[in-house]
Design an enzyme around this catalytic site. Sequence first.
Site, PDB file in Angstrom:
ATOM      1  N   GLN A  46      34.645  48.636  28.108  1.00  0.00           N
ATOM      2  CA  GLN A  46      33.966  47.463  28.641  1.00  0.00           C
ATOM      3  C   GLN A  46      32.748  47.905  29.452  1.00  0.00           C
ATOM      4  O   GLN A  46      32.861  48.655  30.419  1.00  0.00           O
ATOM      5  CB  GLN A  46      34.883  46.631  29.529  1.00  0.00           C
ATOM      6  CG  GLN A  46      34.245  45.290  29.892  1.00  0.00           C
ATOM      7  CD  GLN A  46      35.009  44.522  30.943  1.00  0.00           C
ATOM      8  OE1 GLN A  46      35.067  44.940  32.095  1.00  0.00           O
ATOM      9  NE2 GLN A  46      35.588  43.392  30.568  1.00  0.00           N
ATOM     10  N   TYR A  72      29.265  38.319  36.901  1.00  0.00           N
ATOM     11  CA  TYR A  72      28.406  39.507  36.903  1.00  0.00           C
ATOM     12  C   TYR A  72      27.081  39.207  36.203  1.00  0.00           C
ATOM     13  O   TYR A  72      26.781  38.068  35.890  1.00  0.00           O
ATOM     14  CB  TYR A  72      29.173  40.691  36.319  1.00  0.00           C
ATOM     15  CG  TYR A  72      30.412  41.004  37.142  1.00  0.00           C
ATOM     16  CD1 TYR A  72      30.293  41.393  38.481  1.00  0.00           C
ATOM     17  CD2 TYR A  72      31.686  40.835  36.626  1.00  0.00           C
ATOM     18  CE1 TYR A  72      31.410  41.637  39.262  1.00  0.00           C
ATOM     19  CE2 TYR A  72      32.818  41.074  37.408  1.00  0.00           C
ATOM     20  CZ  TYR A  72      32.672  41.472  38.728  1.00  0.00           C
ATOM     21  OH  TYR A  72      33.789  41.687  39.501  1.00  0.00           O
ATOM     22  N   ARG A  80      32.918  39.541  26.347  1.00  0.00           N
ATOM     23  CA  ARG A  80      33.846  38.792  27.207  1.00  0.00           C
ATOM     24  C   ARG A  80      33.076  37.714  27.962  1.00  0.00           C
ATOM     25  O   ARG A  80      32.046  37.990  28.587  1.00  0.00           O
ATOM     26  CB  ARG A  80      34.535  39.725  28.204  1.00  0.00           C
ATOM     27  CG  ARG A  80      35.716  39.028  28.902  1.00  0.00           C
ATOM     28  CD  ARG A  80      36.436  39.934  29.880  1.00  0.00           C
ATOM     29  NE  ARG A  80      37.874  39.660  29.889  1.00  0.00           N
ATOM     30  CZ  ARG A  80      38.662  39.818  30.941  1.00  0.00           C
ATOM     31  NH1 ARG A  80      38.182  40.247  32.080  1.00  0.00           N
ATOM     32  NH2 ARG A  80      39.955  39.553  30.855  1.00  0.00           N
ATOM     33  N   GLY A 105      47.080  41.642  31.664  1.00  0.00           N
ATOM     34  CA  GLY A 105      46.504  42.458  32.713  1.00  0.00           C
ATOM     35  C   GLY A 105      47.547  43.002  33.658  1.00  0.00           C
ATOM     36  O   GLY A 105      48.104  44.085  33.455  1.00  0.00           O
ATOM     37  N   ARG A 106      47.824  42.249  34.709  1.00  0.00           N
ATOM     38  CA  ARG A 106      48.723  42.742  35.753  1.00  0.00           C
ATOM     39  C   ARG A 106      50.101  43.176  35.243  1.00  0.00           C
ATOM     40  O   ARG A 106      50.642  44.157  35.745  1.00  0.00           O
ATOM     41  CB  ARG A 106      48.851  41.692  36.854  1.00  0.00           C
ATOM     42  CG  ARG A 106      47.535  41.458  37.578  1.00  0.00           C
ATOM     43  CD  ARG A 106      47.662  40.516  38.746  1.00  0.00           C
ATOM     44  NE  ARG A 106      46.370  40.374  39.421  1.00  0.00           N
ATOM     45  CZ  ARG A 106      46.228  40.017  40.678  1.00  0.00           C
ATOM     46  NH1 ARG A 106      47.296  39.756  41.414  1.00  0.00           N
ATOM     47  NH2 ARG A 106      45.031  39.920  41.219  1.00  0.00           N
TER      48      ARG A 106
END
Length: 364
Positions: free
Chosen positions: A99, A185, A232, A321-322
Amino acid sequence: MSKLFEQAQLKQLALQNRVVMAPMTRARSSQPGNVPNQMMATYYQQRASAGLIISEATQISDDAQGYSFTPGVYADKQVDGWKTVTHAVKSQGAAMFCQLWHVGRVSHPVFQNGDKPMAPSALAPVDTQVWIADEQGNGNMVDCIEPRAMTQADIDRVIHDFAYSAKRAVEAGFDGVEIHGGNGYLIDQFLRTNSNHRTDNYGGSRENRLRFLLEVVDAVSAQIGADKVGVRLAPFITFKDMNCPDIVPTILEASKQFQARDIAYLHLSEADWDDAPVIPESFRKELRQYFTNTIIVAGRYTQERADEILDKGFADLIAFGRPFVANPDLVSRMENQQQLSELDGTTLFGGGAHGYTDYAPLNK
């Protein structure tokens, strides 16, 4: 049988299942130089029973950084470090994308040689902080400041940096790259009306706000091939002061452009907190109509929710993810309906092996 554990195809890549390890910032790179290391290789290798691993967000240049200890992929030492990681992952059968990000205004002068961060417009993000640590890893969250507006030369250089880093990522052994266009971002800042007040060809109309993203996609595709490019986006996420009323139709328009370019995948970053907005099924249907290549979704998915989305055809791969942080053997645990371990949130960012590579598989 759950579709989640079926083999899948991502352009030329055969994936061992439809489980994706989502990109997660862990801030463990070696200093100086933000260099990937053996500990990172161990971490990713432990989780390489996934079909696809997407690396943590990785800088395309020195000034792309906004948090301490996040890795880069543009310098020779960084590329050499990533080679160790990709080799370890591929030895376990997973594919891996890198990424690529530029954080834009979500930064601080400490990462900019004392200068202001750059962004589409000189607008400071409200209630937005970055993590800054000392050499010992002791860090604090610090408020972002007002950035400077990018010049055309800045825009041209950052587009070049995305393409160059994509080339270096492939050299490092990655199967492709994911362009980070979400979560507040730099690319996301260009897409949204509240963070982009430009009056040139990169601001104002939907077409203009999409221009920077599409120029990045085109430059990266020219360098490594569209079949190795994912993007993404985060249509329903508004943190980091990113509440834009036009973002959903903007992203739907982007999806048409991606399909025309035949990129590998579109990755939707969905909110993962308790009272997060529910993504309307009408959006998922419209998105699938416009983008028929691979769609990845991420955002607090359980196996049950994953199966539902896969069965409806709204996604092809599901990113976790987590759960992958505390369960290196997540695929096996889900497939065998075994209990998941809880992560230690205090060890997410920075530090050493504790809370990183010391989570034990269930059957060892």
